[in-house]
Design an enzyme around this catalytic site. Structure first.
Site, PDB file in Angstrom:
ATOM      1  N   TYR A 108       0.840  -1.198   0.000  1.00 15.72           N
ATOM      2  CA  TYR A 108       0.000   0.000   0.000  1.00 15.72           C
ATOM      3  C   TYR A 108       0.877   1.249   0.000  1.00 15.72           C
ATOM      4  O   TYR A 108       1.981   1.253   0.569  1.00 15.72           O
ATOM      5  CB  TYR A 108      -0.884   0.033   1.249  1.00 15.72           C
ATOM      6  CG  TYR A 108      -1.973  -1.007   1.278  1.00 15.72           C
ATOM      7  CD1 TYR A 108      -3.212  -0.753   0.705  1.00 15.72           C
ATOM      8  CD2 TYR A 108      -1.756  -2.236   1.880  1.00 15.72           C
ATOM      9  CE1 TYR A 108      -4.224  -1.703   0.741  1.00 15.72           C
ATOM     10  CE2 TYR A 108      -2.753  -3.194   1.915  1.00 15.72           C
ATOM     11  CZ  TYR A 108      -3.986  -2.922   1.349  1.00 15.72           C
ATOM     12  OH  TYR A 108      -4.966  -3.867   1.383  1.00 15.72           O
ATOM     13  N   TYR A 147       0.168 -10.173   0.185  1.00 11.57           N
ATOM     14  CA  TYR A 147       1.229  -9.672   1.063  1.00 11.57           C
ATOM     15  C   TYR A 147       1.164 -10.386   2.413  1.00 11.57           C
ATOM     16  O   TYR A 147       0.093 -10.825   2.838  1.00 11.57           O
ATOM     17  CB  TYR A 147       1.136  -8.151   1.244  1.00 11.57           C
ATOM     18  CG  TYR A 147      -0.173  -7.649   1.809  1.00 11.57           C
ATOM     19  CD1 TYR A 147      -0.436  -7.644   3.183  1.00 11.57           C
ATOM     20  CD2 TYR A 147      -1.156  -7.156   0.952  1.00 11.57           C
ATOM     21  CE1 TYR A 147      -1.628  -7.170   3.683  1.00 11.57           C
ATOM     22  CE2 TYR A 147      -2.350  -6.688   1.446  1.00 11.57           C
ATOM     23  CZ  TYR A 147      -2.582  -6.690   2.817  1.00 11.57           C
ATOM     24  OH  TYR A 147      -3.781  -6.228   3.306  1.00 11.57           O
ATOM     25  N   ARG A 157      -2.193 -12.346   3.097  1.00 10.97           N
ATOM     26  CA  ARG A 157      -3.501 -11.919   2.606  1.00 10.97           C
ATOM     27  C   ARG A 157      -3.635 -12.250   1.129  1.00 10.97           C
ATOM     28  O   ARG A 157      -2.722 -11.990   0.351  1.00 10.97           O
ATOM     29  CB  ARG A 157      -3.684 -10.391   2.760  1.00 10.97           C
ATOM     30  CG  ARG A 157      -3.743  -9.839   4.169  1.00 10.97           C
ATOM     31  CD  ARG A 157      -4.798 -10.407   5.077  1.00 10.97           C
ATOM     32  NE  ARG A 157      -6.083 -10.752   4.492  1.00 10.97           N
ATOM     33  CZ  ARG A 157      -7.060  -9.882   4.218  1.00 10.97           C
ATOM     34  NH1 ARG A 157      -6.906  -8.609   4.485  1.00 10.97           N
ATOM     35  NH2 ARG A 157      -8.209 -10.293   3.712  1.00 10.97           N
ATOM     36  N   HIS A 160      -6.929  -8.649  -2.753  1.00 12.98           N
ATOM     37  CA  HIS A 160      -8.250  -8.144  -2.384  1.00 12.98           C
ATOM     38  C   HIS A 160      -8.316  -6.641  -2.598  1.00 12.98           C
ATOM     39  O   HIS A 160      -7.287  -5.965  -2.651  1.00 12.98           O
ATOM     40  CB  HIS A 160      -8.582  -8.482  -0.924  1.00 12.98           C
ATOM     41  CG  HIS A 160      -7.662  -7.849   0.077  1.00 12.98           C
ATOM     42  ND1 HIS A 160      -6.419  -8.373   0.374  1.00 12.98           N
ATOM     43  CD2 HIS A 160      -7.782  -6.724   0.825  1.00 12.98           C
ATOM     44  CE1 HIS A 160      -5.825  -7.614   1.279  1.00 12.98           C
ATOM     45  NE2 HIS A 160      -6.622  -6.593   1.564  1.00 12.98           N
ATOM     46  N   HIS A 162     -10.485  -3.228  -1.053  1.00 11.36           N
ATOM     47  CA  HIS A 162     -11.393  -2.716  -0.023  1.00 11.36           C
ATOM     48  C   HIS A 162     -12.466  -1.839  -0.673  1.00 11.36           C
ATOM     49  O   HIS A 162     -12.176  -1.073  -1.598  1.00 11.36           O
ATOM     50  CB  HIS A 162     -10.622  -1.897   1.010  1.00 11.36           C
ATOM     51  CG  HIS A 162      -9.561  -2.668   1.721  1.00 11.36           C
ATOM     52  ND1 HIS A 162      -9.778  -3.315   2.920  1.00 11.36           N
ATOM     53  CD2 HIS A 162      -8.266  -2.919   1.390  1.00 11.36           C
ATOM     54  CE1 HIS A 162      -8.658  -3.917   3.304  1.00 11.36           C
ATOM     55  NE2 HIS A 162      -7.726  -3.691   2.389  1.00 11.36           N
TER      56      HIS A 162
END
Length: 242
Positions: A108, A147, A157, A160, A162
């Site tokens: 991110y 990640y 994870r 995906h 959000h």
């Protein structure tokens, strides 16, 4: 109160309990005291109402909205689209849908993300759009990478995205995550596995949609968001019912 506006109680067979030790963070986030019901103010319920004039022309194009000097983000280009529906399968127009994600390397653009993966200078990882008259939304992006995260010794994870869905007022906000069909990490994800109902987990997974893809250029995934009702999408911040 009409039957349609009645509060939908939490379904413990579908929704994860607040305390789910396989997801370590829930140990700290789970309520330790009885919950209190707070009355919303008039301004929280009635405003603001989001309009098309508040969106920029590239807000729904994550491939271009952060690219600099003609550059482009690294990764597999994809289109994500679907509809926002109510429990009666009726489209909800004018709904603000926001989305944010990691880049193709799984990182991110956030100062607290310390994953040892590169930051893509041409990818910001966030955008928004409004649903049209048929409740449809769509945006273009690159497929996010998996990640690792500090939960169990080797937790990762899955890819995906959000999602945040706003209603007609600022207090009407729901947040969830969308996953991708066929991801081998889905069955290992500690967060997704907190949802006890397999059918509820499936409703969080977007399906490959070749009909919406761009030949020789971009694949597409379809994911409908359902508010309330027996087919409602599971939201992270509204476990008591959507």
């Amino acid at each position: 109160m009409t039957a349609e506006s009645e509060f939908v109680a939490r379904d413990p067979a579908a929704h994860p309990p607040a305390l789910t030790p396989i997801y370590k963070t829930s140990v700290f986030r789970a309520p330790h005291r009885p919950l209190l019901s707070l009355q919303n103010s008039l301004s929280e319920v009635t405003g603001p109402v989001f309009g098309q004039h508040e969106l920029g022309p590239l807000d729904a194009d994550l491939v271009r909205n952060y690219a600099r000097d003609g550059g482009a983000p690294v990764g597999e280009r994809i289109i994500v689209h679907g509809r926002v529906l109510d429990g009666g399968a009726r489209p909800l127009p004018g709904v603000l849908v926001e989305f944010w994600q990691a880049n193709a390397a799984g990182r991110y653009r956030h100062r607290n993300d310390n994953f040892d993966a590169p930051i893509d200078p041409n990818f910001g990882g966030c955008g928004r759009c409004l649903t049209d008259a048929e409740g449809r939304y769509a945006f273009r992006t690159v497929k996010p990478g998996p990640y690792p995260y500090r939960n169990r010794i080797n937790d990762w994870r899955p890819a995906h995205i959000h999602f945040s869905v706003f209603g007609s007022g600022f207090a009407q906000r729901l947040i969830t995550q969308m996953y991708f069909e066929g991801d081998p990490l889905l069955r290992h994800d500690s967060i997704l596995q907190t949802v006890p109902d397999p059918a509820a987990r499936e409703r969080l997974v977007a399906l490959l949609d070749l009909h919406a893809s761009v030949p020789l250029h971009t694949l597409a995934y379809r994911w409908d968001i359902v508010l309330r009702g027996s087919r409602s999408t599971l939201f992270e911040n509204r476990l008591q019912g959507n």
